[in-house]
Design an enzyme around this catalytic site. Structure first.
Site, mmCIF file in Angstrom:
data_model
loop_
_atom_site.group_PDB
_atom_site.id
_atom_site.type_symbol
_atom_site.label_atom_id
_atom_site.label_comp_id
_atom_site.label_asym_id
_atom_site.label_seq_id
_atom_site.Cartn_x
_atom_site.Cartn_y
_atom_site.Cartn_z
ATOM 1 N N GLU A 166 38.446 50.671 42.600
ATOM 2 C CA GLU A 166 39.415 50.902 43.689
ATOM 3 C C GLU A 166 39.496 52.344 44.174
ATOM 4 O O GLU A 166 40.587 52.904 44.309
ATOM 5 C CB GLU A 166 40.802 50.422 43.234
ATOM 6 C CG GLU A 166 40.809 48.945 42.857
ATOM 7 C CD GLU A 166 42.160 48.454 42.338
ATOM 8 O OE1 GLU A 166 43.114 49.244 42.278
ATOM 9 O OE2 GLU A 166 42.241 47.269 41.994
ATOM 10 N N ASN A 208 33.804 48.438 41.808
ATOM 11 C CA ASN A 208 34.673 47.270 41.992
ATOM 12 C C ASN A 208 35.841 47.630 42.899
ATOM 13 O O ASN A 208 36.454 48.687 42.738
ATOM 14 C CB ASN A 208 35.206 46.866 40.599
ATOM 15 C CG ASN A 208 35.864 45.508 40.571
ATOM 16 O OD1 ASN A 208 35.274 44.515 40.982
ATOM 17 N ND2 ASN A 208 37.100 45.449 40.071
ATOM 18 N N HIS A 245 41.129 39.025 45.917
ATOM 19 C CA HIS A 245 42.496 38.493 45.799
ATOM 20 C C HIS A 245 42.894 38.076 47.215
ATOM 21 O O HIS A 245 43.246 38.916 48.042
ATOM 22 C CB HIS A 245 43.457 39.578 45.304
ATOM 23 C CG HIS A 245 43.158 40.045 43.909
ATOM 24 N ND1 HIS A 245 43.377 39.255 42.808
ATOM 25 C CD2 HIS A 245 42.669 41.215 43.438
ATOM 26 C CE1 HIS A 245 43.038 39.921 41.713
ATOM 27 N NE2 HIS A 245 42.598 41.114 42.071
ATOM 28 N N GLU A 274 37.643 39.060 40.649
ATOM 29 C CA GLU A 274 39.059 38.833 40.310
ATOM 30 C C GLU A 274 39.645 37.751 41.207
ATOM 31 O O GLU A 274 40.786 37.861 41.682
ATOM 32 C CB GLU A 274 39.856 40.137 40.454
ATOM 33 C CG GLU A 274 39.311 41.276 39.612
ATOM 34 C CD GLU A 274 40.132 42.557 39.688
ATOM 35 O OE1 GLU A 274 41.266 42.532 40.200
ATOM 36 O OE2 GLU A 274 39.628 43.593 39.218
ATOM 37 N N ASP A 276 41.491 35.053 43.109
ATOM 38 C CA ASP A 276 42.662 34.160 43.138
ATOM 39 C C ASP A 276 43.034 33.994 44.607
ATOM 40 O O ASP A 276 42.733 34.855 45.434
ATOM 41 C CB ASP A 276 43.844 34.651 42.282
ATOM 42 C CG ASP A 276 44.212 36.112 42.468
ATOM 43 O OD1 ASP A 276 43.947 36.688 43.546
ATOM 44 O OD2 ASP A 276 44.789 36.688 41.530
HETATM 45 O O1 G2I Z 1 46.693 44.013 40.275
HETATM 46 C C1 G2I Z 1 45.772 42.974 40.144
HETATM 47 C C2 G2I Z 1 44.425 43.515 39.735
HETATM 48 C C3 G2I Z 1 43.829 44.349 40.849
HETATM 49 N N1 G2I Z 1 42.521 44.833 40.495
HETATM 50 C C4 G2I Z 1 42.409 45.536 39.248
HETATM 51 C C5 G2I Z 1 43.029 44.733 38.114
HETATM 52 O O2 G2I Z 1 42.986 45.477 36.921
HETATM 53 C C6 G2I Z 1 44.434 44.327 38.443
HETATM 54 O O3 G2I Z 1 44.932 43.575 37.325
HETATM 55 C C7 G2I Z 1 46.304 43.725 37.082
HETATM 56 C C8 G2I Z 1 46.694 42.858 35.899
HETATM 57 O O4 G2I Z 1 46.472 41.510 36.242
HETATM 58 C C9 G2I Z 1 48.170 43.066 35.569
HETATM 59 O O5 G2I Z 1 48.477 42.379 34.342
HETATM 60 O O6 G2I Z 1 46.558 45.058 36.799
HETATM 61 C C10 G2I Z 1 47.947 45.321 36.634
HETATM 62 C C11 G2I Z 1 48.105 46.813 36.475
HETATM 63 O O7 G2I Z 1 47.225 47.318 35.529
HETATM 64 C C12 G2I Z 1 48.450 44.542 35.409
HETATM 65 O O8 G2I Z 1 49.847 44.702 35.305
HETATM 66 C C13 G2I Z 1 50.299 45.287 34.142
HETATM 67 C C14 G2I Z 1 51.724 45.748 34.391
HETATM 68 O O9 G2I Z 1 51.700 46.760 35.400
HETATM 69 C C15 G2I Z 1 52.297 46.311 33.141
HETATM 70 O O10 G2I Z 1 53.634 46.651 33.350
HETATM 71 C C16 G2I Z 1 52.158 45.301 32.010
HETATM 72 O O11 G2I Z 1 52.585 45.874 30.809
HETATM 73 O O12 G2I Z 1 50.287 44.318 33.109
HETATM 74 C C17 G2I Z 1 50.715 44.846 31.872
HETATM 75 C C18 G2I Z 1 50.515 43.790 30.795
HETATM 76 O O13 G2I Z 1 51.155 42.606 31.141
#
Ligand code: G2I
Length: 471
Positions: A166, A208, A245, A274, A276
């Protein structure tokens, strides 16, 4: 211009490594793809039969949920850690690395014949606090050290890395996103790729991003120009990930296939990393998969979670399984599109760009006709027979199919010859001996035909069925 074909100059393209079923090393760009309808019954199996992979994001905290792992183990042959390999997870304090949760995911996947995509080595987001407050050459050095340490730690276990995630801005600029990393100098991305290349020369190295699906968007063009420049200058990049997404603000568009094929024509593999889709409309899921299948170098698709309840956007119900684990209409559409899609070509890449249009359906497959080995003899006392048949063969790997008769609950032992490695399996539950060369495949309710992909690593000996036992 001296176009340095990355694949010709780096060891990773010459060394057969344990790859996803999908074959991140897939040959590319043949003039026509064989159209071979198949009848895989799981996403991973169907993709693997076409020389591709089907993956999902996995959260370590969910690995203790049986309903979750049942679907994971049955359906997928590639895994991305949803959060556990991010910078804040792997280097929470500077110089102190923490790999426990990531390793849980890697071990779960690899012990079951699934491959792992590493996500992500360098990103403006999810940085540990100590890094967020850094700048300049200290930050550049810390970032490069992070890339080196993490890629080295997982060397040989991760088939592809999202080296940089990103880094481009949304909107109409087509330029880089402002971030502490960007402010260390515009060359930070290539520096990260070079560090990853040095640390793990056999992993595929990917850029990515999201909102890069629409070919006409400035951001898509910005990334495209960077990749073209990297290829022209020999910066070690192998692949581009499209997060995809899709939602009402950023919908699927019909020029998505043009985007995938245009990037592929630069000489990189492309993957949907990714996926969805808000509301999970079956038709849109089908179109996405069809677009990937129409592009020879689109060698894998990953959905961002298993059940709707596992999604970062749970309220949008964007995934293939509903919260109680049942398959949604979108699942059936995806499976059918995989089964109806073209296999990746088995021929060596030509120097010209691959076509952007769908291939004709009449071209025969280029692989040799399958031959089969003698069946195993049933042991006294009633067992089963297992017949191994060769199927598709690529430049670096081949698929085998084993048909079992005489029992519905069976256990078949198969041996490969080192340095061969099984990189993916379908329609069975595998376990391995300590050498990793002997696989015991047990029926898992997917019928009496199972399959697997073997990375040849220079040895093309047919795997041997050692026994078939009814249980
Ligand atoms: O935002 C969707 C994706 C966009 N591209 C990069 C990916 O790495 C990203 O994935 C998401 C995860 O699916 C989330 O699960 O990235 C977020 C930020 O890293 C993730 O959210 C985080 C929350 O911000 C935290 O507060 C939480 O502790 O997930 C963590 C674990 O649940």
């Amino acid at each position: 211009m001296t176009e340095r074909c990355h694949g010709d100059t780096r060891p990773r393209a010459r060394t057969a490594i344990v790859l996803a079923a999908a074959a991140l090393l897939a040959a590319t760009g043949a003039a026509f793809l064989p159209s071979t309808a198949s009848a895989g019954t799981t996403l991973g199996a169907s993709a693997a039969e076409k020389g591709r992979y089907f993956g999902t994001a996995v959260a370590a905290s969910r690995l203790s949920d049986n309903a979750y792992t049942t679907i994971l183990n049955r359906e997928f042959n590639m895994v991305t850690a949803e959060n556990e390999m991010k910078m804040n997870a792997t280097e929470p304090q500077q110089g102190r690395f923490s790999y426990g949760a990531a390793e849980q995911i890697v071990n779960h996947a690899r012990s079951r014949g699934m491959s792992v995509r590493g996500h992500t080595l360098a990103w403006h987001s999810q940085q540990p606090g100590w890094m967020e407050s850094m700048s300049g050459s200290a930050l550049r050095q810390a970032m490069l050290n992070h890339v080196t340490q993490v890629a080295t730690h997982f060397r040989g276990q991760v088939v592809a890395w999202d080296v940089v995630n990103e880094a481009f801005a949304d909107g109409s600029s087509g330029g880089r996103r402002d971030s502490n990393l960007q402010r260390t100098g515009n060359d930070w991305i290539e520096a990260a790729f070079r560090a990853a290349d040095a640390a793990d020369p056999n992993a595929k190295l990917c850029y990515n991003d999201y909102n890069t699906d629409n070919w006409t968007h400035a951001k898509t063009q910005g990334v495209y120009n960077m990749v073209r420049d990297f290829k022209a200058r020999g910066v070690p990049i192998d692949c581009v990930g499209f997060q995809s997404h899709f939602n009402n603000n950023s919908p699927y568009v019909s020029n998505y296939r043009t985007t995938l094929s245009s990037f592929a024509a630069l000489g990189v593999d492309v993957q949907i990393t990714e996926l969805d889709i808000q509301g999970a409309p079956a038709n849109t899921y089908r179109s996405v998969v069809e677009d990937c299948m129409a592009v020879p170098r689109c060698n894998g698709i990953t959905v961002w979670g298993i059940r709707d309840s596992d999604s970062w956007l749970a309220s949008q119900t964007p995934l293939l399984f509903n919260s109680n684990g049942s398959k949604k209409a979108a699942y059936d559409a995806v499976l059918a599109a995989l089964n109806n899609g073209a296999a990746v070509p088995t021929t060596a890449p030509p120097t010209s760009a691959p076509p952007t249009s769908a291939p004709p359906t009449s071209t025969p497959p280029t692989s040799a006709p399958p031959t089969s080995a003698p069946p195993t003899t049933p042991p006294p006392g009633g067992g089963c027979t297992a017949t191994l048949q060769d199927s598709t063969r690529w430049g670096d790997r081949f698929n085998s199919q084993v048909t079992v008769s005489g029992a519905s609950n069976w256990s078949v032992v198969v041996a490969v010859t080192p340095p061969q490695k099984v990189s993916a399996t379908w329609n069975g539950s595998p376990t391995w001996d300590s050498s990793g060369n002997v696989m015991t495949m047990r029926s898992n309710g997917s019928g009496n035909v199972f399959g697997f992909t073997t990375m040849a690593n220079g040895n093309w000996t047919r795997p041997q069925v050692l026994s078939c036992t009814a249980s």
